[in-house]
Design a protein around this motif. Structure first.
Motif, PDB file in Angstrom:
ATOM      1  N   SER A   1       7.380   5.467  -6.101  1.00  0.00           N
ATOM      2  CA  SER A   1       6.508   4.388  -5.645  1.00  0.00           C
ATOM      3  C   SER A   1       7.135   3.025  -5.942  1.00  0.00           C
ATOM      4  O   SER A   1       7.131   2.124  -5.089  1.00  0.00           O
ATOM      5  CB  SER A   1       5.150   4.522  -6.333  1.00  0.00           C
ATOM      6  OG  SER A   1       4.386   3.374  -6.109  1.00  0.00           O
TER       7      SER A   1
ATOM      8  N   ARG B   1       2.391   8.234  -1.653  1.00  0.00           N
ATOM      9  CA  ARG B   1       2.206   9.006  -2.892  1.00  0.00           C
ATOM     10  C   ARG B   1       1.536  10.350  -2.588  1.00  0.00           C
ATOM     11  O   ARG B   1       1.916  11.386  -3.142  1.00  0.00           O
ATOM     12  CB  ARG B   1       1.344   8.226  -3.877  1.00  0.00           C
ATOM     13  CG  ARG B   1       2.009   7.002  -4.478  1.00  0.00           C
ATOM     14  CD  ARG B   1       1.100   6.319  -5.458  1.00  0.00           C
ATOM     15  NE  ARG B   1       1.037   7.059  -6.695  1.00  0.00           N
ATOM     16  CZ  ARG B   1       1.648   6.714  -7.813  1.00  0.00           C
ATOM     17  NH1 ARG B   1       2.381   5.610  -7.855  1.00  0.00           N
ATOM     18  NH2 ARG B   1       1.529   7.436  -8.889  1.00  0.00           N
ATOM     19  N   GLU B   2       0.562  10.297  -1.712  1.00  0.00           N
ATOM     20  CA  GLU B   2      -0.185  11.523  -1.389  1.00  0.00           C
ATOM     21  C   GLU B   2       0.739  12.547  -0.738  1.00  0.00           C
ATOM     22  O   GLU B   2       0.763  13.719  -1.127  1.00  0.00           O
ATOM     23  CB  GLU B   2      -1.321  11.157  -0.441  1.00  0.00           C
ATOM     24  CG  GLU B   2      -2.344  12.266  -0.229  1.00  0.00           C
ATOM     25  CD  GLU B   2      -3.337  11.902   0.866  1.00  0.00           C
ATOM     26  OE1 GLU B   2      -3.681  10.694   0.978  1.00  0.00           O
ATOM     27  OE2 GLU B   2      -3.737  12.814   1.600  1.00  0.00           O
TER      28      GLU B   2
ATOM     29  N   ASP C   1       5.743   7.988  -9.779  1.00  0.00           N
ATOM     30  CA  ASP C   1       5.681   6.540 -10.068  1.00  0.00           C
ATOM     31  C   ASP C   1       7.008   5.869  -9.752  1.00  0.00           C
ATOM     32  O   ASP C   1       7.046   4.766  -9.207  1.00  0.00           O
ATOM     33  CB  ASP C   1       5.346   6.299 -11.557  1.00  0.00           C
ATOM     34  CG  ASP C   1       3.906   6.619 -11.883  1.00  0.00           C
ATOM     35  OD1 ASP C   1       3.584   6.813 -13.081  1.00  0.00           O
ATOM     36  OD2 ASP C   1       3.081   6.698 -10.934  1.00  0.00           O
TER      37      ASP C   1
ATOM     38  N   THR D   1       3.300  13.894  -3.218  1.00  0.00           N
ATOM     39  CA  THR D   1       2.669  14.853  -4.141  1.00  0.00           C
ATOM     40  C   THR D   1       2.535  16.220  -3.462  1.00  0.00           C
ATOM     41  O   THR D   1       2.843  17.263  -4.065  1.00  0.00           O
ATOM     42  CB  THR D   1       1.283  14.350  -4.579  1.00  0.00           C
ATOM     43  OG1 THR D   1       1.425  13.046  -5.124  1.00  0.00           O
ATOM     44  CG2 THR D   1       0.645  15.267  -5.603  1.00  0.00           C
TER      45      THR D   1
ATOM     46  N   ASP E   1       0.849  -1.192   0.000  1.00  0.00           N
ATOM     47  CA  ASP E   1       0.000   0.000   0.000  1.00  0.00           C
ATOM     48  C   ASP E   1       0.888   1.246   0.000  1.00  0.00           C
ATOM     49  O   ASP E   1       1.512   1.577   1.002  1.00  0.00           O
ATOM     50  CB  ASP E   1      -0.908  -0.018   1.230  1.00  0.00           C
ATOM     51  CG  ASP E   1      -1.824   1.186   1.280  1.00  0.00           C
ATOM     52  OD1 ASP E   1      -2.448   1.407   2.339  1.00  0.00           O
ATOM     53  OD2 ASP E   1      -1.919   1.920   0.276  1.00  0.00           O
ATOM     54  N   ASP E   2       0.956   1.911  -1.137  1.00  0.00           N
ATOM     55  CA  ASP E   2       1.802   3.106  -1.235  1.00  0.00           C
ATOM     56  C   ASP E   2       0.971   4.386  -1.358  1.00  0.00           C
ATOM     57  O   ASP E   2       1.498   5.445  -1.717  1.00  0.00           O
ATOM     58  CB  ASP E   2       2.731   2.984  -2.442  1.00  0.00           C
ATOM     59  CG  ASP E   2       1.957   2.913  -3.749  1.00  0.00           C
ATOM     60  OD1 ASP E   2       2.563   3.066  -4.817  1.00  0.00           O
ATOM     61  OD2 ASP E   2       0.718   2.702  -3.702  1.00  0.00           O
ATOM     62  N   SER E   3      -0.332   4.277  -1.083  1.00  0.00           N
ATOM     63  CA  SER E   3      -1.229   5.423  -1.326  1.00  0.00           C
ATOM     64  C   SER E   3      -0.861   6.622  -0.450  1.00  0.00           C
ATOM     65  O   SER E   3      -0.798   7.757  -0.924  1.00  0.00           O
ATOM     66  CB  SER E   3      -2.682   5.015  -1.097  1.00  0.00           C
ATOM     67  OG  SER E   3      -2.837   4.463   0.185  1.00  0.00           O
ATOM     68  N   LYS E   4      -0.586   6.367   0.835  1.00  0.00           N
ATOM     69  CA  LYS E   4      -0.256   7.488   1.736  1.00  0.00           C
ATOM     70  C   LYS E   4       1.070   8.115   1.314  1.00  0.00           C
ATOM     71  O   LYS E   4       1.211   9.351   1.323  1.00  0.00           O
ATOM     72  CB  LYS E   4      -0.132   6.993   3.179  1.00  0.00           C
ATOM     73  CG  LYS E   4      -1.464   6.693   3.838  1.00  0.00           C
ATOM     74  CD  LYS E   4      -1.285   6.314   5.302  1.00  0.00           C
ATOM     75  CE  LYS E   4      -2.575   5.754   5.853  1.00  0.00           C
ATOM     76  NZ  LYS E   4      -2.377   4.910   7.037  1.00  0.00           N
TER      77      LYS E   4
ATOM     78  N   LYS F   1       8.262   0.188  -3.157  1.00  0.00           N
ATOM     79  CA  LYS F   1       7.781  -1.197  -3.190  1.00  0.00           C
ATOM     80  C   LYS F   1       8.926  -2.180  -3.411  1.00  0.00           C
ATOM     81  O   LYS F   1       8.979  -3.236  -2.785  1.00  0.00           O
ATOM     82  CB  LYS F   1       6.733  -1.357  -4.302  1.00  0.00           C
ATOM     83  CG  LYS F   1       5.398  -0.721  -3.959  1.00  0.00           C
ATOM     84  CD  LYS F   1       4.344  -1.086  -4.964  1.00  0.00           C
ATOM     85  CE  LYS F   1       4.069   0.046  -5.899  1.00  0.00           C
ATOM     86  NZ  LYS F   1       2.902  -0.183  -6.771  1.00  0.00           N
TER      87      LYS F   1
END
Lengths: 213, 174, 268
Positions: free
Chosen positions: C141, C109-110, C138, C113, C104-107, C145
């Motif tokens: 990210s 990335r946010e 990307d 950004t 889970d890389d959503s946090k 990972k």
């Protein structure tokens, strides 16, 4: 009591001796049957038993053989072996042997699969477009001088061309030849926008003079 | 008897001279391409420079040459058997087999290679100094050194190293 | 003659018992160490792996920030040590179960950004190509990972791990039953009670294996995938070798006890 202790000791010694014999027999059997496999496995594991030596300083006494036009000894990968100077764009950086990203963090990188100054072939040098390195590369003009002060001598080049190419086309466009000494220097483009760049700004320069120290 | 011996020696020298490889022939062998499954494979310009530099600097024994040459054949056979025309198109299993050839060469010859976080590293023989390490990106223009690129780099290096060393061994025996 | 045959038969059975005891010991040690994801996680914790991994990820990412015209400051606080530990542990657990996992890389990335937008606002870039920014994110990210999953190399071992675990569990049961049968054969049928030999032999074999391994494998210079992973691998291998030495000492003690017990009964 004394006899009991001696009897116990005899039993212990006897059983230890038999155990020792069993062990030796087992080891003999195993090594006889599987020795080549074990040796192969050990060699395989030991092939990974290498510590990397990431030195970043000049180490060797590097000289060029002007007859064969080859370095007598080459710098280690990751060593600084020269400084690149482009006065017209106020550029001066250490040149590392190798162009991996971890080296480019500290200076500009010489592509290990290209030639060295004085060898009569293509020299490829890359650097980031930061102000420390090649951020001002696009400010150079045709006719500008590039100096490479290598540990074995100083080499001067004159820019004769430049172009902007796609990063993915680098391999095709930047050919490594051994018939003429051409210096190709490149950086990510554009230089003044942030983000991952898909283009490269490349300048081409030809050898105009050298002096061996 | 002496005359016969002299003739035999002369004949031998003559044969040796005829079979000895010239510099340009050696160069031609080093730049040779292979055609497998309709596609042509050859070393890149950079790889040729690296191979020549490695061989000029470091001695490789005949047995090592044989071994590496054998691994080259294995790499070609894997590609041939797959029916693919590109290393990129190989199955994961086949790519892993080719990468394993690298470790095989390293554990059985003086040519030491290792894979550090997905990057191929070739060492100066007998030392921990790095001779060459595959770059992550600048020249290739790729973002990250993926296993695909590594496979190509490995296959490239093994294939050319294999050819070069096999030929060098030939020359030494000539 | 019958007595001689009994003695030979008994020693033969004792030899087999010793080998089986050695094998079952190694299997049990493996079951509680390398084949146990909690053991691995504990060792990561003990060796400060998560903190080192955090630093490693930031270092790898910083190679790309320079390349992309940013400063390393955009990487500040894009992920926490706690989040990294959670993802790493989840990855390890799933690997041991033979399952794949999406990190889970959503946090991350946010936050990245946001940092980038802040940096661009303050640095006064005149031209901003959003595609280039997205490609950079990307890349970060992928780096995040890849560092956690060891670029997919660890997953390759996942299938092998689960197979080995299931085979070893079955093998432990089979060998245990075999040992019991052999003990019963020796004690009841052949009426020979020299079980001390079994423990002594198993102990000597373990000690020999320890010695052979240490003398033939260049453990100090072992390199597996990366320096970070190598550090853990070396620690775990040394730990397992130490455990095996302790077990061999325990076996020697057990062997001695069995010898002493045997003799005490006979003297009454």
């Amino acid at each position: 009591m004394h006899n009991i202790i001696i009897e116990k000791l005899k039993v212990i010694v006897k059983q230890l001796a038999i155990a020792f014999f069993f062990t030796a027999f087992f080891i003999f059997l195993t090594l006889t049957i599987t020795k080549t496999k074990i040796d192969k496995a050990i060699n395989f594991i030991n092939s990974f038993a290498i510590i990397q030596n990431n030195s970043k300083g000049t180490t060797k006494n590097i000289q060029i053989n002007t007859v064969t036009k080859r370095l007598v000894e080459y710098p280690n990968f990751g060593d600084i072996w020269a400084r690149i100077i482009i006065n017209s764009a106020d550029i001066e950086s250490n040149v590392y042997h190798g162009d991996t990203l971890d080296l480019l963090k500290y200076g500009v990188g010489h592509h290990a699969g290209s030639y060295f100054p004085g060898e009569g072939g293509t020299i490829l040098i890359a650097g980031h477009n930061s102000t420390r390195d090649f951020g001002r590369l696009p400010k150079t003009q045709i006719g500008d001088e590039i100096i490479i002060k290598a540990v074995y001598g100083t080499y001067k080049y004159k820019i004769y061309d430049y172009e902007i190419i796609e990063a993915k086309a680098l391999n095709e466009k930047l050919e490594i030849n051994d018939n003429k000494e051409i210096l190709m220097v490149y950086t990510c483009y554009p230089v003044d926008t942030p983000g991952y760049k898909s283009k490269r700004y490349v300048i081409y320069a030809s050898l105009v003079g050298d002096s061996n120290e | 008897m002496k005359k016969v011996m002299f003739l035999l020696v002369a004949l031998f020298i003559g044969l040796v001279s005829v079979n000895a490889m010239t510099e340009s022939e050696l160069e031609a062998k080093l730049t040779k391409s292979y055609t497998v499954n309709g596609s042509t494979f050859k070393a890149s310009d950079s790889q040729k420079v690296l191979i020549k530099r490695y061989l000029d600097q470091y001695e490789v024994s005949s047995s090592d040459a044989d071994y590496i040459s054998g691994k080259l054949d294995e790499a070609k056979n894997i590609l041939q058997a797959s029916g693919k025309g590109s290393f990129y198109d190989l199955s994961r299993a086949d790519k892993d087999k080719i990468i394993a050839l690298c470790a095989d060469v390293s554990s059985n010859t003086s040519v030491k290679v290792t894979i550090n976080k997905g990057k191929l590293v070739v060492y100066v023989p007998g030392t921990n100094d790095v001779f060459y390490q595959t770059p992550v990106n600048p020249v290739n223009g790729d973002i990250v050194q993926t296993n695909d690129n590594l496979t190509v780099a490995v296959a490239g290096i093994i294939s050319v190293l294999g050819i070069a060393i096999a030929v060098r061994k030939l020359r030494a025996n000539a | 003659m019958n007595k001689k045959l009994k003695i030979i038969g008994s020693y033969f059975l004792l030899f087999i018992e010793s080998i089986l005891l050695f094998i079952i010991t190694m299997l049990i040690v493996s079951k509680f160490t390398v084949l146990n994801n909690n053991y691995v996680k504990n060792n990561l914790e003990k060796n400060g792996y998560y903190k080192d991994l955090y630093d490693e990820i930031i270092t790898e990412m910083s190679y790309y920030t320079n390349q992309s015209g940013f400063e390393d400051s955009i990487l500040e606080n894009i992920f926490t040590l706690g989040e990294l530990k959670y993802e790493t542990n989840k990855f390890i657990e799933n690997t041991y179960k033979g399952k794949s996992l999406t990190i889970d890389d959503s946090k991350m990335r946010e936050r990245l950004t946001n940092n980038i937008n802040e940096y661009i606002k303050n640095s006064g870039f005149k031209i901003v190509d959003q595609k280039e920014i997205n490609k950079f994110i990307d890349t970060m990210s992928e780096t995040y990972k890849d560092e956690i999953t060891l670029m997919g190399y660890a997953s390759k071992g996942a299938n092998i791990l689960t197979k080995i675990t299931s085979y070893s569990n079955r093998l432990i049961i089979v060998i245990f039953v075999a040992i019991i049968i052999l003990i019963l054969l020796n004690h009841i049928v052949l009426k020979r009670k020299e079980s001390g030999i079994v423990f002594f032999t198993a102990s000597f074999i373990i000690l020999f294996c320890n010695y052979y391994f240490r003398n033939n494998i260049d453990l100090n210079n072992l390199f597996v995938y990366s320096n970070l992973v190598s550090k853990i691998a070396k620690y775990m291998i040394n730990n397992i070798l130490s455990i095996s030495i302790i077990i061999s000492i325990v076996y020697i003690v057990l062997g001695l006890i069995l010898c002493i017990i045997k003799k005490i009964k006979k003297s009454y």
